[in-house]
Design a protein around this motif. Sequence first.
Motif, PDB file in Angstrom:
ATOM      1  N   GLY A   1       3.056  -0.098   9.437  1.00 29.31           N
ATOM      2  CA  GLY A   1       4.013  -1.407   8.886  1.00 29.31           C
ATOM      3  C   GLY A   1       4.882  -0.448   7.903  1.00 29.31           C
ATOM      4  O   GLY A   1       6.028  -1.478   7.928  1.00 29.31           O
ATOM      5  N   ILE A   2       4.616   0.007   6.747  1.00 32.56           N
ATOM      6  CA  ILE A   2       5.240   1.027   6.275  1.00 32.56           C
ATOM      7  C   ILE A   2       6.108   1.442   6.627  1.00 32.56           C
ATOM      8  O   ILE A   2       7.437   1.956   6.540  1.00 32.56           O
ATOM      9  N   LEU A   3       6.006   2.202   7.971  1.00 36.05           N
ATOM     10  CA  LEU A   3       7.116   3.105   8.703  1.00 36.05           C
ATOM     11  C   LEU A   3       8.580   2.438   9.144  1.00 36.05           C
ATOM     12  O   LEU A   3       9.556   2.641   9.259  1.00 36.05           O
ATOM     13  N   GLN A   4       7.573   1.402   9.469  1.00 35.12           N
ATOM     14  CA  GLN A   4       8.513   0.126  10.378  1.00 35.12           C
ATOM     15  C   GLN A   4       9.359  -0.118   9.356  1.00 35.12           C
ATOM     16  O   GLN A   4      11.066  -0.280   9.933  1.00 35.12           O
ATOM     17  N   GLN A   5       8.331  -1.178   8.306  1.00 35.05           N
ATOM     18  CA  GLN A   5      10.045  -1.023   6.451  1.00 35.05           C
ATOM     19  C   GLN A   5      10.891  -0.186   6.705  1.00 35.05           C
ATOM     20  O   GLN A   5      12.113   0.025   6.621  1.00 35.05           O
ATOM     21  N   ALA A   6      10.185   1.365   6.474  1.00 31.29           N
ATOM     22  CA  ALA A   6      10.756   2.251   5.839  1.00 31.29           C
ATOM     23  C   ALA A   6      12.022   2.756   7.429  1.00 31.29           C
ATOM     24  O   ALA A   6      13.261   3.095   7.160  1.00 31.29           O
ATOM     25  N   GLU A   7      11.682   2.707   8.519  1.00 31.03           N
ATOM     26  CA  GLU A   7      12.729   2.478   9.371  1.00 31.03           C
ATOM     27  C   GLU A   7      14.045   1.797   9.237  1.00 31.03           C
ATOM     28  O   GLU A   7      14.751   1.849   9.673  1.00 31.03           O
TER      29      GLU A   7
ATOM     30  N   PRO B   1       1.068  -1.540   0.412  1.00 34.72           N
ATOM     31  CA  PRO B   1       0.088   0.234   0.138  1.00 34.72           C
ATOM     32  C   PRO B   1       0.705   1.005   0.142  1.00 34.72           C
ATOM     33  O   PRO B   1       1.190   1.410   0.703  1.00 34.72           O
ATOM     34  N   ASP B   2       0.092   2.117  -0.846  1.00 34.35           N
ATOM     35  CA  ASP B   2       1.129   3.755  -0.997  1.00 34.35           C
ATOM     36  C   ASP B   2       1.347   4.165   0.533  1.00 34.35           C
ATOM     37  O   ASP B   2      -0.616   4.328   1.333  1.00 34.35           O
ATOM     38  N   PHE B   3       1.690   4.775   1.763  1.00 33.49           N
ATOM     39  CA  PHE B   3       1.213   5.772   2.656  1.00 33.49           C
ATOM     40  C   PHE B   3       0.916   7.027   2.459  1.00 33.49           C
ATOM     41  O   PHE B   3      -0.137   6.331   2.830  1.00 33.49           O
ATOM     42  N   GLU B   4       0.980   7.302   1.433  1.00 30.00           N
ATOM     43  CA  GLU B   4       0.285   8.582   1.334  1.00 30.00           C
ATOM     44  C   GLU B   4      -0.920   8.426   1.268  1.00 30.00           C
ATOM     45  O   GLU B   4      -1.782   9.217   1.860  1.00 30.00           O
ATOM     46  N   HIS B   5      -1.824   7.151   0.117  1.00 35.16           N
ATOM     47  CA  HIS B   5      -3.025   6.908  -0.395  1.00 35.16           C
ATOM     48  C   HIS B   5      -4.156   6.376   1.031  1.00 35.16           C
ATOM     49  O   HIS B   5      -4.385   6.832   1.530  1.00 35.16           O
TER      50      HIS B   5
ATOM     51  N   LYS C   1      -7.688  -1.325  10.622  1.00 36.23           N
ATOM     52  CA  LYS C   1      -6.393  -1.471   9.222  1.00 36.23           C
ATOM     53  C   LYS C   1      -5.506  -0.648   7.926  1.00 36.23           C
ATOM     54  O   LYS C   1      -3.936  -1.189   8.355  1.00 36.23           O
ATOM     55  N   LEU C   2      -6.168   0.506   7.629  1.00 34.71           N
ATOM     56  CA  LEU C   2      -5.013   1.504   7.436  1.00 34.71           C
ATOM     57  C   LEU C   2      -4.324   1.808   8.846  1.00 34.71           C
ATOM     58  O   LEU C   2      -2.896   2.352   8.086  1.00 34.71           O
ATOM     59  N   THR C   3      -4.607   2.039   9.836  1.00 39.30           N
ATOM     60  CA  THR C   3      -3.763   2.336  10.748  1.00 39.30           C
ATOM     61  C   THR C   3      -2.242   1.157  10.738  1.00 39.30           C
ATOM     62  O   THR C   3      -1.065   1.629  11.175  1.00 39.30           O
ATOM     63  N   ARG C   4      -3.261   0.082  10.860  1.00 43.46           N
ATOM     64  CA  ARG C   4      -2.285  -0.885  10.940  1.00 43.46           C
ATOM     65  C   ARG C   4      -0.910  -1.094   9.501  1.00 43.46           C
ATOM     66  O   ARG C   4       0.066  -1.207   9.970  1.00 43.46           O
ATOM     67  N   GLU C   5      -1.513  -0.906   8.629  1.00 45.77           N
ATOM     68  CA  GLU C   5      -0.613  -0.403   7.348  1.00 45.77           C
ATOM     69  C   GLU C   5       0.481   0.380   7.166  1.00 45.77           C
ATOM     70  O   GLU C   5       1.257  -0.189   6.876  1.00 45.77           O
ATOM     71  N   CYS C   6       0.012   1.549   7.917  1.00 49.24           N
ATOM     72  CA  CYS C   6       0.815   2.976   8.009  1.00 49.24           C
ATOM     73  C   CYS C   6       1.925   2.382   8.712  1.00 49.24           C
ATOM     74  O   CYS C   6       2.818   2.140   8.415  1.00 49.24           O
TER      75      CYS C   6
END
Length: 79
Positions: free
Chosen positions: A50-56, A8-12, A43-48
């Motif tokens: 996850g994306i932030l954790q991957q980036a970190e 998923p795209d973080f900004e979207h 669900k969207l909060t968890r996706e965001c």
Amino acid sequence: MAAKPDTPDFEHALQQLEGLVEQLEQGDLPIEDALKAFEQGVKLTRECQGILQQAEQKVQLLTEQDGEIHATDFNAPDE
């Protein structure tokens, strides 16, 4: 570096989450719709997250080799 199609795209995702929050804050949704919006928001909060954790993790894996900075994908197999 292109994102995976199933990632998923973080900004979207964040934009969708903000829209759901606005709807819920208005307080005029029927209870069933409010519960569905809340569930989607979780669900969207968890996706965001996850994306932030991957980036970190990717940032943490930046290493300096021979005077150059190289990014190492944390999912890459050890070479």
